[in-house]
Write a protein that holds these residues in place. Sequence first.
Motif, PDB file in Angstrom:
ATOM      1  N   ASP A   3      23.846  56.279  19.526  1.00 17.93           N
ATOM      2  CA  ASP A   3      24.563  55.068  19.120  1.00 17.93           C
ATOM      3  C   ASP A   3      26.027  55.380  18.818  1.00 17.93           C
ATOM      4  O   ASP A   3      26.921  54.603  19.158  1.00 17.93           O
ATOM      5  CB  ASP A   3      23.895  54.459  17.875  1.00 17.93           C
ATOM      6  CG  ASP A   3      22.509  53.909  18.189  1.00 17.93           C
ATOM      7  OD1 ASP A   3      22.244  53.621  19.368  1.00 17.93           O
ATOM      8  OD2 ASP A   3      21.692  53.793  17.252  1.00 17.93           O
ATOM      9  N   VAL A   4      26.272  56.532  18.169  1.00 11.30           N
ATOM     10  CA  VAL A   4      27.642  56.926  17.859  1.00 11.30           C
ATOM     11  C   VAL A   4      28.422  57.193  19.145  1.00 11.30           C
ATOM     12  O   VAL A   4      29.572  56.766  19.294  1.00 11.30           O
ATOM     13  CB  VAL A   4      27.653  58.179  16.957  1.00 11.30           C
ATOM     14  CG1 VAL A   4      29.088  58.671  16.754  1.00 11.30           C
ATOM     15  CG2 VAL A   4      27.000  57.882  15.617  1.00 11.30           C
ATOM     16  N   TRP A   5      27.784  57.889  20.093  1.00 11.31           N
ATOM     17  CA  TRP A   5      28.434  58.188  21.364  1.00 11.31           C
ATOM     18  C   TRP A   5      28.718  56.907  22.144  1.00 11.31           C
ATOM     19  O   TRP A   5      29.774  56.757  22.757  1.00 11.31           O
ATOM     20  CB  TRP A   5      27.569  59.141  22.176  1.00 11.31           C
ATOM     21  CG  TRP A   5      28.160  59.548  23.496  1.00 11.31           C
ATOM     22  CD1 TRP A   5      27.647  59.317  24.737  1.00 11.31           C
ATOM     23  CD2 TRP A   5      29.381  60.261  23.709  1.00 11.31           C
ATOM     24  NE1 TRP A   5      28.471  59.830  25.709  1.00 11.31           N
ATOM     25  CE2 TRP A   5      29.546  60.426  25.103  1.00 11.31           C
ATOM     26  CE3 TRP A   5      30.358  60.776  22.860  1.00 11.31           C
ATOM     27  CZ2 TRP A   5      30.628  61.081  25.668  1.00 11.31           C
ATOM     28  CZ3 TRP A   5      31.449  61.430  23.420  1.00 11.31           C
ATOM     29  CH2 TRP A   5      31.566  61.578  24.810  1.00 11.31           C
ATOM     30  N   HIS A   6      27.783  55.973  22.107  1.00  6.84           N
ATOM     31  CA  HIS A   6      27.980  54.690  22.784  1.00  6.84           C
ATOM     32  C   HIS A   6      29.142  53.932  22.153  1.00  6.84           C
ATOM     33  O   HIS A   6      29.957  53.313  22.866  1.00  6.84           O
ATOM     34  CB  HIS A   6      26.697  53.848  22.688  1.00  6.84           C
ATOM     35  CG  HIS A   6      26.790  52.525  23.381  1.00  6.84           C
ATOM     36  ND1 HIS A   6      26.860  52.389  24.759  1.00  6.84           N
ATOM     37  CD2 HIS A   6      26.867  51.249  22.877  1.00  6.84           C
ATOM     38  CE1 HIS A   6      26.952  51.117  25.074  1.00  6.84           C
ATOM     39  NE2 HIS A   6      26.955  50.400  23.952  1.00  6.84           N
ATOM     40  N   LEU A   7      29.258  54.006  20.808  1.00  7.25           N
ATOM     41  CA  LEU A   7      30.366  53.341  20.117  1.00  7.25           C
ATOM     42  C   LEU A   7      31.699  53.962  20.526  1.00  7.25           C
ATOM     43  O   LEU A   7      32.693  53.246  20.724  1.00  7.25           O
ATOM     44  CB  LEU A   7      30.175  53.443  18.605  1.00  7.25           C
ATOM     45  CG  LEU A   7      31.287  52.840  17.726  1.00  7.25           C
ATOM     46  CD1 LEU A   7      31.426  51.348  17.997  1.00  7.25           C
ATOM     47  CD2 LEU A   7      30.997  53.102  16.250  1.00  7.25           C
ATOM     48  N   GLN A   9      32.364  55.325  23.360  1.00  8.64           N
ATOM     49  CA  GLN A   9      32.671  54.893  24.720  1.00  8.64           C
ATOM     50  C   GLN A   9      33.163  53.449  24.744  1.00  8.64           C
ATOM     51  O   GLN A   9      33.992  53.085  25.587  1.00  8.64           O
ATOM     52  CB  GLN A   9      31.433  55.050  25.603  1.00  8.64           C
ATOM     53  CG  GLN A   9      31.037  56.500  25.843  1.00  8.64           C
ATOM     54  CD  GLN A   9      29.761  56.630  26.639  1.00  8.64           C
ATOM     55  OE1 GLN A   9      28.798  55.897  26.422  1.00  8.64           O
ATOM     56  NE2 GLN A   9      29.742  57.569  27.577  1.00  8.64           N
ATOM     57  N   GLN A  10      32.657  52.638  23.822  1.00  5.34           N
ATOM     58  CA  GLN A  10      33.052  51.232  23.774  1.00  5.34           C
ATOM     59  C   GLN A  10      34.369  51.029  23.029  1.00  5.34           C
ATOM     60  O   GLN A  10      35.120  50.103  23.332  1.00  5.34           O
ATOM     61  CB  GLN A  10      31.951  50.408  23.090  1.00  5.34           C
ATOM     62  CG  GLN A  10      30.634  50.363  23.847  1.00  5.34           C
ATOM     63  CD  GLN A  10      30.764  49.690  25.203  1.00  5.34           C
ATOM     64  OE1 GLN A  10      31.466  48.677  25.334  1.00  5.34           O
ATOM     65  NE2 GLN A  10      30.087  50.234  26.210  1.00  5.34           N
ATOM     66  N   GLN A  11      34.624  51.920  22.054  1.00  4.77           N
ATOM     67  CA  GLN A  11      35.825  51.805  21.229  1.00  4.77           C
ATOM     68  C   GLN A  11      36.661  53.075  21.347  1.00  4.77           C
ATOM     69  O   GLN A  11      36.447  54.034  20.604  1.00  4.77           O
ATOM     70  CB  GLN A  11      35.446  51.551  19.762  1.00  4.77           C
ATOM     71  CG  GLN A  11      34.604  50.319  19.518  1.00  4.77           C
ATOM     72  CD  GLN A  11      35.380  49.037  19.798  1.00  4.77           C
ATOM     73  OE1 GLN A  11      36.618  49.018  19.765  1.00  4.77           O
ATOM     74  NE2 GLN A  11      34.655  47.959  20.072  1.00  4.77           N
ATOM     75  N   PRO A  12      37.617  53.127  22.279  1.00  3.73           N
ATOM     76  CA  PRO A  12      38.413  54.345  22.483  1.00  3.73           C
ATOM     77  C   PRO A  12      39.116  54.833  21.217  1.00  3.73           C
ATOM     78  O   PRO A  12      39.266  56.039  21.015  1.00  3.73           O
ATOM     79  CB  PRO A  12      39.427  53.924  23.553  1.00  3.73           C
ATOM     80  CG  PRO A  12      38.748  52.802  24.288  1.00  3.73           C
ATOM     81  CD  PRO A  12      37.954  52.073  23.250  1.00  3.73           C
ATOM     82  N   PHE A  15      36.864  57.059  19.248  1.00  4.59           N
ATOM     83  CA  PHE A  15      36.715  58.372  19.885  1.00  4.59           C
ATOM     84  C   PHE A  15      37.949  59.235  19.596  1.00  4.59           C
ATOM     85  O   PHE A  15      37.829  60.408  19.224  1.00  4.59           O
ATOM     86  CB  PHE A  15      36.533  58.196  21.389  1.00  4.59           C
ATOM     87  CG  PHE A  15      36.415  59.494  22.150  1.00  4.59           C
ATOM     88  CD1 PHE A  15      35.408  60.399  21.868  1.00  4.59           C
ATOM     89  CD2 PHE A  15      37.330  59.805  23.153  1.00  4.59           C
ATOM     90  CE1 PHE A  15      35.305  61.598  22.570  1.00  4.59           C
ATOM     91  CE2 PHE A  15      37.236  60.993  23.858  1.00  4.59           C
ATOM     92  CZ  PHE A  15      36.218  61.895  23.561  1.00  4.59           C
ATOM     93  N   LEU A  16      39.140  58.653  19.748  1.00  2.90           N
ATOM     94  CA  LEU A  16      40.365  59.398  19.504  1.00  2.90           C
ATOM     95  C   LEU A  16      40.478  59.816  18.038  1.00  2.90           C
ATOM     96  O   LEU A  16      40.902  60.941  17.727  1.00  2.90           O
ATOM     97  CB  LEU A  16      41.579  58.570  19.912  1.00  2.90           C
ATOM     98  CG  LEU A  16      41.729  58.275  21.407  1.00  2.90           C
ATOM     99  CD1 LEU A  16      42.890  57.313  21.648  1.00  2.90           C
ATOM    100  CD2 LEU A  16      41.943  59.566  22.192  1.00  2.90           C
ATOM    101  N   LEU A  17      40.113  58.922  17.130  1.00  3.91           N
ATOM    102  CA  LEU A  17      40.157  59.236  15.704  1.00  3.91           C
ATOM    103  C   LEU A  17      39.213  60.380  15.370  1.00  3.91           C
ATOM    104  O   LEU A  17      39.585  61.308  14.635  1.00  3.91           O
ATOM    105  CB  LEU A  17      39.790  57.992  14.883  1.00  3.91           C
ATOM    106  CG  LEU A  17      39.724  58.182  13.362  1.00  3.91           C
ATOM    107  CD1 LEU A  17      41.091  58.556  12.813  1.00  3.91           C
ATOM    108  CD2 LEU A  17      39.205  56.908  12.688  1.00  3.91           C
ATOM    109  N   ALA A 135      35.989  59.021  26.688  1.00  2.00           N
ATOM    110  CA  ALA A 135      34.758  59.483  26.038  1.00  2.00           C
ATOM    111  C   ALA A 135      33.726  59.867  27.093  1.00  2.00           C
ATOM    112  O   ALA A 135      32.790  59.129  27.389  1.00  2.00           O
ATOM    113  CB  ALA A 135      34.210  58.398  25.118  1.00  2.00           C
ATOM    114  N   THR A 136      33.923  61.046  27.680  1.00  2.00           N
ATOM    115  CA  THR A 136      33.051  61.545  28.746  1.00  2.00           C
ATOM    116  C   THR A 136      32.618  62.972  28.433  1.00  2.00           C
ATOM    117  O   THR A 136      33.203  63.648  27.580  1.00  2.00           O
ATOM    118  CB  THR A 136      33.777  61.532  30.105  1.00  2.00           C
ATOM    119  OG1 THR A 136      34.922  62.405  30.022  1.00  2.00           O
ATOM    120  CG2 THR A 136      34.240  60.125  30.466  1.00  2.00           C
TER     121      THR A 136
END
Length: 296
Positions: A3-7, A9-12, A15-17, A135-136
């Motif tokens: 779920d965290v990884w999916h988030l 990917q959905q919210q760049p 991921f950057l933070l 996020a890959t």
Amino acid sequence: MQDVWHLMQQQPWFFLLSVGLVSTCIGSFLNVVIYRLPVMMETEWKSECKVILGQQESNDNNAQTNSKSFNLITPRSTCPSCSTQIKVQHNIPILSWLFLKGRCANCDTPISVRYPSIEMLTAISSLWVAWHFGATSLSLLYILITWGLIALIFIDIDKMLLPDQITQPMLWLALLSAAVGYTIAPVDALWGAALGYLSLWSVYWLFKLLTGKEGMGYGDFKLLAIFGALLGWEAIITIILLSSVVGAVIGSVQLSVQGKDKATPIPFGPYLAIAGWLCLFYGESLKSWYLNLLGV
């Protein structure tokens, strides 16, 4: 975890933070690796030399205890000047150095700007990877590679050494990543690793036969093998050309500023690492540029 990884990917931004915060902390750990790993290696080499020469230490038990107590985890970091143990609140990456105005909280001795600089470099370079690849799985792989390269660069600058403890795991990581389909075809990765190693190995022996001197170390061969395994054999020429040009220019300026003779050896690993890292992003563009420059 999914779920965290999916988030991410959905919210760049998330991921950057996350990459920025984690990488800053990793940068703090890399400072420890850069200082302690060479010391650990030198201690091990001295111990092995004594065994080979048949020289027994007067107190083997104490020697073993001391070697075990100094590693990447223990003892806790202390001030180089007053040996005071650094408190947790004084060990927050970048922020603690700024808050303390670059000085020890106990003895007020200046703390090298290199420590927060490495933390910042780790964060910025990792964020660049995260922004470029998103996020890959490839992004996570290249971030790990980036951390390893930063440690190698500064160890090579300090000690003219690229430790197997870092280069070998990175090489296996590159090969396994190809095997599971994250990067290039496994066969291309194997050829890239082999040709990357053998290309500099051949230059090393040719230079040694002609001059009787060693132009580079075996760590450089392994470092180029890592990039060969990641990008394939075609990237090797680009990396060698780019690192050679940058190394020649920066190295000459550095020796001139420091007032050293041009025969003074300089580490090649940092230039090789920087060139290879840039090729992760711009390999094809760089290749096309120098081919056009040569009129090919």
